[in-house]
Write a protein that holds these residues in place. Structure first.
Motif, PDB file in Angstrom:
ATOM      1  N   PHE A  57     -16.211 -22.502  -4.590  1.00 41.83           N
ATOM      2  CA  PHE A  57     -17.544 -21.872  -4.491  1.00 41.83           C
ATOM      3  C   PHE A  57     -17.907 -21.702  -2.958  1.00 41.83           C
ATOM      4  CE2 PHE A  57     -17.118 -22.768  -8.578  1.00 41.83           C
ATOM      5  CZ  PHE A  57     -17.441 -21.605  -9.402  1.00 41.83           C
ATOM      6  N   LYS A  58     -18.302 -20.582  -2.419  1.00 45.92           N
ATOM      7  CA  LYS A  58     -18.673 -20.507  -1.102  1.00 45.92           C
ATOM      8  C   LYS A  58     -20.011 -21.455  -0.781  1.00 45.92           C
ATOM      9  CE  LYS A  58     -17.566 -15.421  -0.855  1.00 45.92           C
ATOM     10  NZ  LYS A  58     -18.357 -14.220  -0.840  1.00 45.92           N
ATOM     11  N   GLY A  59     -19.647 -22.270   0.405  1.00 47.37           N
ATOM     12  CA  GLY A  59     -20.813 -23.425   0.765  1.00 47.37           C
ATOM     13  C   GLY A  59     -20.165 -24.520   0.035  1.00 47.37           C
ATOM     14  N   GLY A 108     -13.878 -39.568  -1.372  1.00 44.55           N
ATOM     15  CA  GLY A 108     -14.112 -38.515  -2.243  1.00 44.55           C
ATOM     16  C   GLY A 108     -13.049 -37.442  -1.975  1.00 44.55           C
ATOM     17  N   THR A 109     -12.850 -37.219  -0.668  1.00 41.84           N
ATOM     18  CA  THR A 109     -11.817 -36.199  -0.202  1.00 41.84           C
ATOM     19  C   THR A 109     -10.403 -36.425  -1.080  1.00 41.84           C
ATOM     20  OG1 THR A 109     -12.559 -36.211   1.980  1.00 41.84           O
ATOM     21  CG2 THR A 109     -10.588 -35.314   1.634  1.00 41.84           C
ATOM     22  N   GLY A 146     -12.701 -33.397   3.880  1.00 39.33           N
ATOM     23  CA  GLY A 146     -12.549 -32.740   4.926  1.00 39.33           C
ATOM     24  C   GLY A 146     -11.185 -31.616   4.763  1.00 39.33           C
ATOM     25  N   PHE A 147     -10.528 -31.511   3.647  1.00 39.32           N
ATOM     26  CA  PHE A 147      -9.339 -30.668   3.575  1.00 39.32           C
ATOM     27  C   PHE A 147      -9.854 -29.710   2.425  1.00 39.32           C
ATOM     28  CE2 PHE A 147      -7.710 -34.824   4.566  1.00 39.32           C
ATOM     29  CZ  PHE A 147      -7.339 -34.468   6.157  1.00 39.32           C
ATOM     30  N   LEU A 148     -11.219 -29.661   1.894  1.00 41.92           N
ATOM     31  CA  LEU A 148     -11.375 -28.687   0.927  1.00 41.92           C
ATOM     32  C   LEU A 148     -12.766 -28.320   1.093  1.00 41.92           C
ATOM     33  CD1 LEU A 148     -10.222 -30.873  -2.227  1.00 41.92           C
ATOM     34  CD2 LEU A 148      -9.363 -28.428  -1.613  1.00 41.92           C
ATOM     35  N   GLY A 193     -17.590 -23.567   3.397  1.00 43.36           N
ATOM     36  CA  GLY A 193     -18.627 -23.080   4.035  1.00 43.36           C
ATOM     37  C   GLY A 193     -18.439 -22.297   5.260  1.00 43.36           C
ATOM     38  N   GLY A 194     -19.090 -21.283   5.559  1.00 40.05           N
ATOM     39  CA  GLY A 194     -18.898 -20.520   6.822  1.00 40.05           C
ATOM     40  C   GLY A 194     -17.365 -19.737   6.667  1.00 40.05           C
ATOM     41  N   GLY A 195     -16.789 -19.452   5.549  1.00 35.39           N
ATOM     42  CA  GLY A 195     -15.714 -18.996   5.591  1.00 35.39           C
ATOM     43  C   GLY A 195     -14.267 -19.828   5.362  1.00 35.39           C
ATOM     44  N   GLY A 196     -14.615 -20.921   5.306  1.00 36.37           N
ATOM     45  CA  GLY A 196     -13.755 -22.179   4.790  1.00 36.37           C
ATOM     46  C   GLY A 196     -13.211 -22.704   6.250  1.00 36.37           C
ATOM     47  N   SER A 197     -12.357 -23.631   6.066  1.00 39.00           N
ATOM     48  CA  SER A 197     -11.830 -24.581   7.188  1.00 39.00           C
ATOM     49  C   SER A 197     -10.427 -24.146   7.539  1.00 39.00           C
ATOM     50  CB  SER A 197     -12.091 -25.874   7.118  1.00 39.00           C
ATOM     51  OG  SER A 197     -11.323 -26.732   7.979  1.00 39.00           O
ATOM     52  N   PRO A 198      -9.932 -24.268   8.820  1.00 36.02           N
ATOM     53  CA  PRO A 198      -8.420 -24.125   9.107  1.00 36.02           C
ATOM     54  C   PRO A 198      -7.503 -25.221   8.597  1.00 36.02           C
ATOM     55  CG  PRO A 198      -9.764 -24.579  10.965  1.00 36.02           C
ATOM     56  CD  PRO A 198     -10.889 -24.309   9.895  1.00 36.02           C
ATOM     57  N   VAL A 199      -8.383 -26.255   8.574  1.00 33.36           N
ATOM     58  CA  VAL A 199      -7.502 -27.566   7.849  1.00 33.36           C
ATOM     59  C   VAL A 199      -7.464 -27.853   6.598  1.00 33.36           C
ATOM     60  CG1 VAL A 199      -8.014 -28.657  10.190  1.00 33.36           C
ATOM     61  CG2 VAL A 199      -9.494 -29.411   8.294  1.00 33.36           C
TER      62      VAL A 199
END
Length: 433
Positions: free
Chosen positions: A168-170, A145-146, A175-177, A180-186
């Motif tokens: 949208f928030k949450g 799905g990623t 894994g690359f999109l 949640g919690g302010g987004g992901s560094p990757v």
């Protein structure tokens, strides 16, 4: 169609000291009961960072090591058996064993794997997916799905010639999109406008200010990893209208919600996006993803056309996944079966809400159909909520019921009335507060 987050009442006040004691006792009991899982993690740490290769599976003090499963039950390396209410984070809709899917895989393997060209299997699976989803004129396959979401968003940006992706928030689209919690560094470094979910005014304002720069809106009809928060129908309809008015594409991420009916959540809602992504169970238990949409969008991937968009992938059309997917759709993923599963989930969620209220337990539940999330609700602090949910998770695990540490549950076809009744009875015993 869906229920909002329901707050149980009356709610028994949570005593912090009693919660601390119960939580500590549950942790100690867990460690004592699962030496095999602890040892398995120690071994894994030698070759995997933290002994883990899938972040969502981590939980304190250490996750169980599951060695096998059948139907709706799984067995850990210490010999404990659990009713699996997690269903592989929504992917395990078939349960843990299927002679039908096993035969489909064996037959495909016998006919040859990695066949180095087009095969009949991919056409059969594509025909079935396009027939069931209102938004899919054409479809292309991927391996998760990623990957499907990455390709759909990339297509939207290239076809429209615009750069901004509304999310949208949450939200979680792989894994690359992750948002949640302010987004992901990757995360993939696209230009994101990350808006509040279910907020029509925020979406309207974003389009009013930057509509000519927005390539697409990527949205889950229900936030999955964000806590199983259903999208309000008027919110999703507003996104449909805004995208159409401003020449952007509306992409429904139905990797989880495709199970809500034969045509997914979009069919239940009566809203047709421009593109749809799916994955998980449509691979019949194997790694799978797909993205599809309107013919005028998807035909940009037609390799016979000059200037077409490339989309390679050795295993995009691998014969094992294609054959398993066809069998899964024809055997299990029928309209009747999915509607029954949806109804079973709606009934369970209502029962959980009633039980929490009757017992005064500090929890609430949200979701859609057979996917739901239990939320702690101490009304005091985030730390107390964390301990409450951990206590519930550990207590129910000790009683033989397995769901995600974050409270996620996803029913499989293998879950029956007896398992649900047993789960509700176990919950009714309380959590020692």
């Amino acid at each position: 169609m869906t229920q909002p987050l329901a707050t149980p009442n009356p709610k028994i006040p949570v005593d912090a000291a009693r919660l601390d004691a119960a939580h500590a006792a549950a942790l100690n009991a867990y460690v004592a009961r699962n030496p095999g899982s602890a040892a398995a993690l120690d071994r894994a740490r030698r070759v995997l960072p933290g002994g883990n290769t899938r972040t969502s599976l981590w939980s304190e003090p250490f996750p169980l090591c599951i060695e096998g499963g059948e139907g709706c039950r799984i067995r850990d390396v210490d010999g404990h058996v659990y009713v699996d209410l997690l269903g592989e984070f929504t992917a395990g809709i078939f349960g843990h064993s299927s002679p039908v899917l096993a035969k489909a895989l064996a037959d495909a393997h016998a006919r040859g794997i990695n066949l180095s060209s087009h095969t009949p299997y991919e056409v059969e699976l594509a025909e079935r997916l396009c027939a069931r989803f209102p938004s899919m004129d054409r479809v292309r396959f991927a391996n998760s799905g990623t990957e499907a979401n990455l390709m759909a968003v990339t297509a939207a940006r290239l076809v429209t010639g615009r750069g901004t992706v509304v999310v949208f928030k949450g939200g979680y689209h792989g894994g690359f999109l992750t948002f949640g919690g302010g987004g992901s560094p990757v995360n993939v470094p696209f230009d994101y406008a990350c808006l509040p979910y279910n907020d029509i005014d925020a979406a309207t304002a974003e389009f009013a200010a930057h509509g000519d720069k927005i390539a697409c809106v990527l949205v889950e009809p229900m936030l999955g990893a964000g806590g199983c928060i259903p999208g309000a129908p008027d919110f999703l309809q507003a996104l449909r209208k805004l995208a159409s008015e401003h020449g952007a594409f509306l992409i429904f991420d139905e990797v989880q919600t495709a199970r809500m009916s034969e045509g997914g959540a979009q069919a239940r809602l009566g809203i047709t996006p421009d593109m749809t992504t799916v994955g998980k169970f449509f691979g019949g238990g194997l790694a799978f993803g797909a993205f599809g949409g309107r013919a005028d969008i998807m035909d940009h991937f037609d390799p016979s056309r000059a200037g077409s968009l490339p989309h390679a992938g050795t295993f995009n059309n691998n014969s094992l996944t294609m054959a398993a997917g066809v069998t899964a759709i024809d055997t299990y993923l029928t309209a009747v079966s999915l509607d029954a599963l949806y109804a079973r989930g709606e009934t369970l969620r209502a029962s959980l809400t009633a039980l929490f209220a009757e017992r005064g337990l500090p929890f609430r539940v949200s979701g859609m159909g057979a996917i739901m999330n239990i939320h702690p609700d101490s009304g005091v602090s985030a730390e107390m909520d964390r301990k409450l949910l951990a206590l519930l998770h550990l207590t129910m695990q000790e009683r033989g019921y397995y769901f995600a540490a974050r409270g996620l549950m996803a029913l499989s076809f293998a879950i029956g009335d007896d398992e649900i009744a047993g789960f509700l009875a176990a919950l009714g015993e309380g959590i020692g507060l």
